[in-house]
Design a protein around this motif. Structure first.
Motif, PDB file in Angstrom:
ATOM      1  N   GLU A  14       0.833  -1.190   0.000  1.00 32.27           N
ATOM      2  CA  GLU A  14       0.000   0.000   0.000  1.00 32.27           C
ATOM      3  C   GLU A  14       0.880   1.258   0.000  1.00 32.27           C
ATOM      4  O   GLU A  14       2.011   1.239   0.469  1.00 32.27           O
ATOM      5  CB  GLU A  14      -0.910   0.027   1.246  1.00 32.27           C
ATOM      6  N   GLU A  15       0.325   2.340  -0.514  1.00 33.11           N
ATOM      7  CA  GLU A  15       1.047   3.613  -0.563  1.00 33.11           C
ATOM      8  C   GLU A  15       1.221   4.207   0.828  1.00 33.11           C
ATOM      9  O   GLU A  15       2.203   4.863   1.108  1.00 33.11           O
ATOM     10  CB  GLU A  15       0.294   4.619  -1.446  1.00 33.11           C
ATOM     11  N   SER A  16       0.262   3.979   1.695  1.00 44.05           N
ATOM     12  CA  SER A  16       0.254   4.596   3.016  1.00 44.05           C
ATOM     13  C   SER A  16       0.389   3.533   4.092  1.00 44.05           C
ATOM     14  O   SER A  16      -0.223   2.466   4.009  1.00 44.05           O
ATOM     15  CB  SER A  16      -1.049   5.377   3.197  1.00 44.05           C
ATOM     16  N   LEU A  17       1.161   3.848   5.121  1.00 39.53           N
ATOM     17  CA  LEU A  17       1.300   2.931   6.238  1.00 39.53           C
ATOM     18  C   LEU A  17      -0.020   2.791   6.983  1.00 39.53           C
ATOM     19  O   LEU A  17      -0.349   1.715   7.480  1.00 39.53           O
ATOM     20  CB  LEU A  17       2.392   3.434   7.186  1.00 39.53           C
ATOM     21  N   THR A  18      -0.793   3.844   7.033  1.00 39.89           N
ATOM     22  CA  THR A  18      -2.105   3.809   7.688  1.00 39.89           C
ATOM     23  C   THR A  18      -3.049   2.852   6.977  1.00 39.89           C
ATOM     24  O   THR A  18      -3.762   2.077   7.616  1.00 39.89           O
ATOM     25  CB  THR A  18      -2.720   5.220   7.741  1.00 39.89           C
ATOM     26  N   ILE A  19      -3.044   2.867   5.659  1.00 36.63           N
ATOM     27  CA  ILE A  19      -3.886   1.948   4.884  1.00 36.63           C
ATOM     28  C   ILE A  19      -3.437   0.504   5.132  1.00 36.63           C
ATOM     29  O   ILE A  19      -4.256  -0.384   5.330  1.00 36.63           O
ATOM     30  CB  ILE A  19      -3.843   2.287   3.378  1.00 36.63           C
ATOM     31  N   PHE A  20      -2.123   0.291   5.150  1.00 40.43           N
ATOM     32  CA  PHE A  20      -1.594  -1.045   5.424  1.00 40.43           C
ATOM     33  C   PHE A  20      -2.021  -1.522   6.810  1.00 40.43           C
ATOM     34  O   PHE A  20      -2.473  -2.655   6.978  1.00 40.43           O
ATOM     35  CB  PHE A  20      -0.068  -1.054   5.313  1.00 40.43           C
ATOM     36  N   LEU A  21      -1.901  -0.651   7.813  1.00 41.97           N
ATOM     37  CA  LEU A  21      -2.300  -1.003   9.166  1.00 41.97           C
ATOM     38  C   LEU A  21      -3.780  -1.371   9.225  1.00 41.97           C
ATOM     39  O   LEU A  21      -4.147  -2.373   9.829  1.00 41.97           O
ATOM     40  CB  LEU A  21      -1.996   0.146  10.132  1.00 41.97           C
ATOM     41  N   ASN A  22      -4.616  -0.587   8.574  1.00 39.54           N
ATOM     42  CA  ASN A  22      -6.058  -0.885   8.532  1.00 39.54           C
ATOM     43  C   ASN A  22      -6.336  -2.224   7.865  1.00 39.54           C
ATOM     44  O   ASN A  22      -7.144  -3.021   8.349  1.00 39.54           O
ATOM     45  CB  ASN A  22      -6.835   0.226   7.832  1.00 39.54           C
ATOM     46  N   ASN A  23      -5.668  -2.490   6.742  1.00 39.40           N
ATOM     47  CA  ASN A  23      -5.835  -3.777   6.048  1.00 39.40           C
ATOM     48  C   ASN A  23      -5.389  -4.942   6.939  1.00 39.40           C
ATOM     49  O   ASN A  23      -6.053  -5.978   6.998  1.00 39.40           O
ATOM     50  CB  ASN A  23      -5.047  -3.795   4.743  1.00 39.40           C
ATOM     51  N   LEU A  24      -4.277  -4.756   7.628  1.00 43.73           N
ATOM     52  CA  LEU A  24      -3.769  -5.802   8.505  1.00 43.73           C
ATOM     53  C   LEU A  24      -4.742  -6.054   9.666  1.00 43.73           C
ATOM     54  O   LEU A  24      -5.059  -7.205   9.971  1.00 43.73           O
ATOM     55  CB  LEU A  24      -2.389  -5.424   9.044  1.00 43.73           C
ATOM     56  N   GLU A  25      -5.225  -4.990  10.282  1.00 45.20           N
ATOM     57  CA  GLU A  25      -6.168  -5.142  11.388  1.00 45.20           C
ATOM     58  C   GLU A  25      -7.459  -5.829  10.937  1.00 45.20           C
ATOM     59  O   GLU A  25      -8.017  -6.651  11.664  1.00 45.20           O
ATOM     60  CB  GLU A  25      -6.482  -3.788  12.015  1.00 45.20           C
ATOM     61  N   ASN A  26      -7.917  -5.513   9.730  1.00 45.98           N
ATOM     62  CA  ASN A  26      -9.136  -6.131   9.204  1.00 45.98           C
ATOM     63  C   ASN A  26      -8.955  -7.620   8.924  1.00 45.98           C
ATOM     64  O   ASN A  26      -9.923  -8.374   8.906  1.00 45.98           O
ATOM     65  CB  ASN A  26      -9.602  -5.418   7.933  1.00 45.98           C
ATOM     66  N   ASN A  27      -7.723  -8.043   8.667  1.00 42.37           N
ATOM     67  CA  ASN A  27      -7.446  -9.443   8.346  1.00 42.37           C
ATOM     68  C   ASN A  27      -6.704 -10.171   9.459  1.00 42.37           C
ATOM     69  O   ASN A  27      -6.227 -11.285   9.252  1.00 42.37           O
ATOM     70  CB  ASN A  27      -6.622  -9.525   7.054  1.00 42.37           C
ATOM     71  N   LEU A  28      -6.624  -9.564  10.621  1.00 37.09           N
ATOM     72  CA  LEU A  28      -5.812 -10.115  11.705  1.00 37.09           C
ATOM     73  C   LEU A  28      -6.254 -11.500  12.161  1.00 37.09           C
ATOM     74  O   LEU A  28      -5.424 -12.328  12.523  1.00 37.09           O
ATOM     75  CB  LEU A  28      -5.807  -9.142  12.889  1.00 37.09           C
ATOM     76  N   LEU A  29      -7.539 -11.779  12.108  1.00 40.13           N
ATOM     77  CA  LEU A  29      -8.015 -13.106  12.516  1.00 40.13           C
ATOM     78  C   LEU A  29      -7.440 -14.212  11.634  1.00 40.13           C
ATOM     79  O   LEU A  29      -7.276 -15.347  12.088  1.00 40.13           O
ATOM     80  CB  LEU A  29      -9.536 -13.158  12.497  1.00 40.13           C
TER      81      LEU A  29
END
Length: 110
Positions: A16-31
């Motif tokens: 992702e271009e943004s670290l914030t977007i990456f963090l959000n994607n990771l949190e959404n898929n953390l399970l």
């Protein structure tokens, strides 16, 4: 996110271009990664700061509570500035070493 899985760990590289977007994607898929040792590879991200990497502290704590390891690969940060609650190392080899040391500590009951 580029995800590479092995028997012992999962490596995730942000695309992702943004670290914030990456963090959000990771949190959404953390399970999906709940019971896996995670290595986040920021070795190719140049404009990342320690403050941004500390956004992953909550995920790191959750992984530790679940009995799994969480390591971030990133070069160029003063090791004295990194809190003990998060593992940030400069190389992939050191990330694997952290996972192994964590496993030994868990086996010893720490």
């Amino acid at each position: 996110m580029k995800i590479t899985k092995t028997k012992k760990y999962t490596t995730i590289k942000p695309t992702e271009e943004s670290l914030t977007i990456f963090l959000n994607n990771l949190e959404n898929n953390l399970l999906d990664f709940k019971d896996e040792h995670l290595i986040l590879d920021f070795s190719e991200k140049i404009n990342t700061t320690l403050k941004e990497l500390l956004l992953f502290l909550k995920i790191s704590n959750k992984h530790r509570e679940n009995g799994t390891s969480f390591v971030i690969i990133f070069e160029g940060i003063d090791i004295d500035e990194i809190p003990e609650e998060i593992n940030i190392v400069p190389t992939f080899t050191e990330a694997l070493d952290i996972i192994e040391m964590d496993a030994i500590e868990r086996d010893l009951g720490f």
